[in-house]
Design a protein around this motif. Structure first.
Motif, PDB file in Angstrom:
ATOM      1  N   ALA A 159     -21.924 -48.123  -8.429  1.00 43.73           N
ATOM      2  CA  ALA A 159     -21.635 -48.679  -9.747  1.00 43.73           C
ATOM      3  C   ALA A 159     -20.540 -47.877 -10.439  1.00 43.73           C
ATOM      4  O   ALA A 159     -19.645 -48.449 -11.081  1.00 43.73           O
ATOM      5  CB  ALA A 159     -22.902 -48.703 -10.601  1.00 43.73           C
ATOM      6  N   GLN A 160     -20.584 -46.556 -10.307  1.00 43.86           N
ATOM      7  CA  GLN A 160     -19.550 -45.711 -10.904  1.00 43.86           C
ATOM      8  C   GLN A 160     -18.207 -45.896 -10.197  1.00 43.86           C
ATOM      9  O   GLN A 160     -17.158 -45.965 -10.848  1.00 43.86           O
ATOM     10  CB  GLN A 160     -19.986 -44.242 -10.845  1.00 43.86           C
ATOM     11  N   ILE A 161     -18.225 -45.986  -8.877  1.00 46.86           N
ATOM     12  CA  ILE A 161     -16.981 -46.172  -8.121  1.00 46.86           C
ATOM     13  C   ILE A 161     -16.329 -47.500  -8.478  1.00 46.86           C
ATOM     14  O   ILE A 161     -15.103 -47.594  -8.640  1.00 46.86           O
ATOM     15  CB  ILE A 161     -17.252 -46.098  -6.607  1.00 46.86           C
ATOM     16  N   GLN A 162     -17.133 -48.547  -8.635  1.00 42.61           N
ATOM     17  CA  GLN A 162     -16.594 -49.858  -8.976  1.00 42.61           C
ATOM     18  C   GLN A 162     -15.991 -49.880 -10.371  1.00 42.61           C
ATOM     19  O   GLN A 162     -15.195 -50.759 -10.695  1.00 42.61           O
ATOM     20  CB  GLN A 162     -17.686 -50.917  -8.843  1.00 42.61           C
ATOM     21  N   GLN A 163     -16.360 -48.906 -11.197  1.00 39.62           N
ATOM     22  CA  GLN A 163     -15.754 -48.755 -12.516  1.00 39.62           C
ATOM     23  C   GLN A 163     -14.558 -47.801 -12.469  1.00 39.62           C
ATOM     24  O   GLN A 163     -13.988 -47.453 -13.508  1.00 39.62           O
ATOM     25  CB  GLN A 163     -16.795 -48.239 -13.510  1.00 39.62           C
ATOM     26  N   GLY A 164     -14.184 -47.379 -11.258  1.00 40.07           N
ATOM     27  CA  GLY A 164     -13.056 -46.470 -11.104  1.00 40.07           C
ATOM     28  C   GLY A 164     -13.366 -45.048 -11.490  1.00 40.07           C
ATOM     29  O   GLY A 164     -12.464 -44.264 -11.819  1.00 40.07           O
ATOM     30  N   ASN A 165     -14.631 -44.666 -11.435  1.00 35.91           N
ATOM     31  CA  ASN A 165     -15.071 -43.358 -11.916  1.00 35.91           C
ATOM     32  C   ASN A 165     -15.651 -42.542 -10.764  1.00 35.91           C
ATOM     33  O   ASN A 165     -16.865 -42.487 -10.577  1.00 35.91           O
ATOM     34  CB  ASN A 165     -16.112 -43.540 -13.018  1.00 35.91           C
ATOM     35  N   THR A 166     -14.801 -41.882  -9.979  1.00 41.23           N
ATOM     36  CA  THR A 166     -15.288 -41.096  -8.847  1.00 41.23           C
ATOM     37  C   THR A 166     -16.014 -39.834  -9.300  1.00 41.23           C
ATOM     38  O   THR A 166     -16.896 -39.347  -8.604  1.00 41.23           O
ATOM     39  CB  THR A 166     -14.125 -40.714  -7.917  1.00 41.23           C
ATOM     40  N   ALA A 167     -15.645 -39.301 -10.467  1.00 41.22           N
ATOM     41  CA  ALA A 167     -16.378 -38.153 -11.001  1.00 41.22           C
ATOM     42  C   ALA A 167     -17.784 -38.575 -11.390  1.00 41.22           C
ATOM     43  O   ALA A 167     -18.751 -37.829 -11.212  1.00 41.22           O
ATOM     44  CB  ALA A 167     -15.645 -37.562 -12.202  1.00 41.22           C
ATOM     45  N   GLY A 168     -17.917 -39.791 -11.905  1.00 41.45           N
ATOM     46  CA  GLY A 168     -19.233 -40.322 -12.225  1.00 41.45           C
ATOM     47  C   GLY A 168     -20.083 -40.503 -10.989  1.00 41.45           C
ATOM     48  O   GLY A 168     -21.311 -40.396 -11.040  1.00 41.45           O
ATOM     49  N   ALA A 169     -19.433 -40.779  -9.840  1.00 40.63           N
ATOM     50  CA  ALA A 169     -20.165 -40.893  -8.579  1.00 40.63           C
ATOM     51  C   ALA A 169     -20.812 -39.570  -8.207  1.00 40.63           C
ATOM     52  O   ALA A 169     -21.957 -39.522  -7.751  1.00 40.63           O
ATOM     53  CB  ALA A 169     -19.218 -41.347  -7.465  1.00 40.63           C
ATOM     54  N   ALA A 170     -20.075 -38.470  -8.424  1.00 39.58           N
ATOM     55  CA  ALA A 170     -20.626 -37.142  -8.161  1.00 39.58           C
ATOM     56  C   ALA A 170     -21.800 -36.861  -9.098  1.00 39.58           C
ATOM     57  O   ALA A 170     -22.818 -36.298  -8.687  1.00 39.58           O
ATOM     58  CB  ALA A 170     -19.547 -36.074  -8.325  1.00 39.58           C
ATOM     59  N   ALA A 171     -21.658 -37.266 -10.366  1.00 40.29           N
ATOM     60  CA  ALA A 171     -22.728 -37.055 -11.336  1.00 40.29           C
ATOM     61  C   ALA A 171     -23.960 -37.868 -10.980  1.00 40.29           C
ATOM     62  O   ALA A 171     -25.092 -37.394 -11.112  1.00 40.29           O
ATOM     63  CB  ALA A 171     -22.237 -37.431 -12.733  1.00 40.29           C
ATOM     64  N   ILE A 268     -19.579 -39.781 -16.595  1.00 43.80           N
ATOM     65  CA  ILE A 268     -20.562 -40.799 -16.241  1.00 43.80           C
ATOM     66  C   ILE A 268     -21.086 -41.442 -17.506  1.00 43.80           C
ATOM     67  O   ILE A 268     -21.264 -40.774 -18.518  1.00 43.80           O
ATOM     68  CB  ILE A 268     -21.734 -40.201 -15.428  1.00 43.80           C
ATOM     69  N   ASP A 269     -21.263 -42.756 -17.466  1.00 43.11           N
ATOM     70  CA  ASP A 269     -21.758 -43.453 -18.640  1.00 43.11           C
ATOM     71  C   ASP A 269     -23.156 -42.968 -18.985  1.00 43.11           C
ATOM     72  O   ASP A 269     -23.953 -42.636 -18.111  1.00 43.11           O
ATOM     73  CB  ASP A 269     -21.818 -44.963 -18.369  1.00 43.11           C
ATOM     74  N   LYS A 270     -23.475 -42.957 -20.291  1.00 43.97           N
ATOM     75  CA  LYS A 270     -24.799 -42.534 -20.716  1.00 43.97           C
ATOM     76  C   LYS A 270     -25.852 -43.457 -20.123  1.00 43.97           C
ATOM     77  O   LYS A 270     -26.908 -43.035 -19.683  1.00 43.97           O
ATOM     78  CB  LYS A 270     -24.882 -42.530 -22.236  1.00 43.97           C
ATOM     79  N   VAL A 272     -26.145 -45.980 -17.110  1.00 47.36           N
ATOM     80  CA  VAL A 272     -25.467 -46.442 -15.902  1.00 47.36           C
ATOM     81  C   VAL A 272     -25.602 -47.950 -15.784  1.00 47.36           C
ATOM     82  O   VAL A 272     -26.694 -48.499 -15.876  1.00 47.36           O
ATOM     83  CB  VAL A 272     -26.066 -45.772 -14.646  1.00 47.36           C
ATOM     84  N   THR A 273     -24.474 -48.615 -15.599  1.00 48.34           N
ATOM     85  CA  THR A 273     -24.496 -50.057 -15.405  1.00 48.34           C
ATOM     86  C   THR A 273     -25.004 -50.360 -14.013  1.00 48.34           C
ATOM     87  O   THR A 273     -24.459 -49.888 -13.023  1.00 48.34           O
ATOM     88  CB  THR A 273     -23.073 -50.642 -15.582  1.00 48.34           C
ATOM     89  N   ARG A 274     -26.067 -51.137 -13.925  1.00 57.06           N
ATOM     90  CA  ARG A 274     -26.628 -51.489 -12.631  1.00 57.06           C
ATOM     91  C   ARG A 274     -25.914 -52.716 -12.094  1.00 57.06           C
ATOM     92  O   ARG A 274     -25.933 -53.783 -12.685  1.00 57.06           O
ATOM     93  CB  ARG A 274     -28.128 -51.764 -12.745  1.00 57.06           C
ATOM     94  N   VAL A 275     -25.251 -52.571 -10.982  1.00 60.87           N
ATOM     95  CA  VAL A 275     -24.525 -53.666 -10.352  1.00 60.87           C
ATOM     96  C   VAL A 275     -25.285 -54.106  -9.118  1.00 60.87           C
ATOM     97  O   VAL A 275     -25.614 -53.277  -8.261  1.00 60.87           O
ATOM     98  CB  VAL A 275     -23.103 -53.224  -9.946  1.00 60.87           C
ATOM     99  N   PRO A 276     -25.613 -55.399  -8.976  1.00 59.53           N
ATOM    100  CA  PRO A 276     -26.312 -55.859  -7.767  1.00 59.53           C
ATOM    101  C   PRO A 276     -25.459 -55.601  -6.538  1.00 59.53           C
ATOM    102  O   PRO A 276     -24.330 -56.075  -6.445  1.00 59.53           O
ATOM    103  CB  PRO A 276     -26.495 -57.368  -8.013  1.00 59.53           C
ATOM    104  N   ILE A 277     -25.975 -54.819  -5.608  1.00 60.85           N
ATOM    105  CA  ILE A 277     -25.245 -54.458  -4.396  1.00 60.85           C
ATOM    106  C   ILE A 277     -26.069 -54.842  -3.190  1.00 60.85           C
ATOM    107  O   ILE A 277     -27.228 -54.437  -3.069  1.00 60.85           O
ATOM    108  CB  ILE A 277     -24.953 -52.943  -4.371  1.00 60.85           C
ATOM    109  N   PRO A 278     -25.510 -55.629  -2.276  1.00 60.94           N
ATOM    110  CA  PRO A 278     -26.275 -56.029  -1.092  1.00 60.94           C
ATOM    111  C   PRO A 278     -26.719 -54.819  -0.299  1.00 60.94           C
ATOM    112  O   PRO A 278     -25.939 -53.897  -0.060  1.00 60.94           O
ATOM    113  CB  PRO A 278     -25.275 -56.878  -0.293  1.00 60.94           C
ATOM    114  N   LYS A 279     -27.979 -54.791   0.094  1.00 57.22           N
ATOM    115  CA  LYS A 279     -28.503 -53.701   0.899  1.00 57.22           C
ATOM    116  C   LYS A 279     -28.570 -54.142   2.350  1.00 57.22           C
ATOM    117  O   LYS A 279     -28.757 -55.314   2.646  1.00 57.22           O
ATOM    118  CB  LYS A 279     -29.904 -53.294   0.422  1.00 57.22           C
ATOM    119  N   PRO A 280     -28.427 -53.194   3.284  1.00 61.86           N
ATOM    120  CA  PRO A 280     -28.518 -53.541   4.698  1.00 61.86           C
ATOM    121  C   PRO A 280     -29.881 -54.152   5.007  1.00 61.86           C
ATOM    122  O   PRO A 280     -30.905 -53.751   4.461  1.00 61.86           O
ATOM    123  CB  PRO A 280     -28.353 -52.187   5.405  1.00 61.86           C
TER     124      PRO A 280
END
Length: 311
Positions: A159-171, A268-270, A272-280
């Protein structure tokens, strides 16, 4: 009033010491340059010795994918050190432009094994070039980071990566590890070996009745009477509040340092926006209910949990 002033001064000093300790542990510029220049995308095997030495000296972020600024790297290092201290898990992040001809699973597991990370730990690999992430867990971290909990971590990272936030991905990764540890090992947790189909149910350690009685008697004799006398003389109310305040401040520093951001920019957003992501699709079939941690044996003969996603 004097007691209040003394308490506040003591608290400020303790927090300052905590921040100083973290800052002192940050890798030097030379170490940072060495870590970030490793060719782990093209020839990861040749880099393991140096990677292990750098990690032993305190490096927890290997940003070979060049995703973060120097200031962000320091903050991420600080947070990873806090997570490691809070959980007891060796916590590492690797960014890369390739998997050196390996699968994401083999790549992450081999790094964990060959770089000499601790028995209990978790490694997050982020490959922005191939758009894939992988988390490799080891030791007791496998019990805490179950498949369901990892799925939540993957959701939050992507969800963070899709918002262009790679630092948020680490968080999101750091917060996920902290939350899993805080929630504890589920009572119905089992390690499921995907290669053998065998299960290893978690069994909580328990004390025998004799051990409980013996411990209680010894504690009463050696600790209760002296402590009772001290307690009567000194109420210790201020000290208890001081310890509680410091623990809260310390945890806020370790788990929320990334969320504070640099300047006006948040990592990182206070919420986190939950984005539906297909799971394997799970083709395991026949698995019992409960909290499962899928595990496998790496090429180095070590047991690892974890998993990954394309994004």
């Amino acid at each position: 009033m004097k007691k209040i002033i003394a308490f506040l001064a003591s608290l400020i000093m303790m927090i300052a010491v905590a921040f100083t300790a973290f800052a002192a542990d940050l890798p030097s510029s030379d170490m940072r340059q060495a870590a970030d220049s490793l060719d782990i995308a093209g020839n990861v095997g040749a880099c393991m010795s140096e990677m292990g030495a750098l990690h032993k000296d305190g490096v927890r972020l290997f940003d070979t994918g060049d995703l973060y600024s120097a200031e962000l790297k320091d903050k991420i290092e600080e947070v990873l050190a806090g997570v490691s201290n809070d959980t007891g898990f060796d916590t590492v992040i690797v960014t890369t432009d390739g998997f050196s001809g390996k699968s994401a699973e083999s790549y992450a597991d081999d790094i964990y094994d060959e770089a000499g990370f601790a028995e209990d730990g978790v490694l997050f690999v982020l490959n922005m070039t191939d758009r894939e992430l992988y988390v490799s867990t080891s030791g007791m971290a496998i019990r805490y980071l179950t498949d369901d909990r990892l799925d939540t971590i993957y959701d939050n990272i992507i969800a963070q990566i899709q918002q262009g936030n790679t630092a948020g991905a680490a968080a999101a990764f750091a917060d996920g590890v902290l939350n899993a540890h805080a929630d504890g090992i589920p009572e119905d947790q089992s390690n499921y070996n995907t290669q053998t189909g065998q299960y290893d149910n978690y069994k909580k350690k328990s004390l025998s009745i004799f051990e409980i009685i013996s411990a209680a008697v010894i504690s009463a004799i050696s600790g209760f009477l002296p402590m009772n006398g001290v307690k009567k003389k000194y109420a210790m109310t201020a000290e208890k509040k001081q310890a509680e305040s410091f623990n809260l401040a310390y945890r806020a520093n370790s788990s929320m340092a990334l969320a504070a951001g640099v300047g006006a920019a948040k990592l990182i957003d206070k919420h986190v926006t939950r984005v539906p992501i297909p799971k394997p699709t799970n083709n395991g079939g026949g698995r019992p209910g409960g909290s499962i941690s899928s595990v496998h044996t790496s090429s180095g003969g070590h047991t690892h949990g974890g998993g990954g996603r394309k994004f």
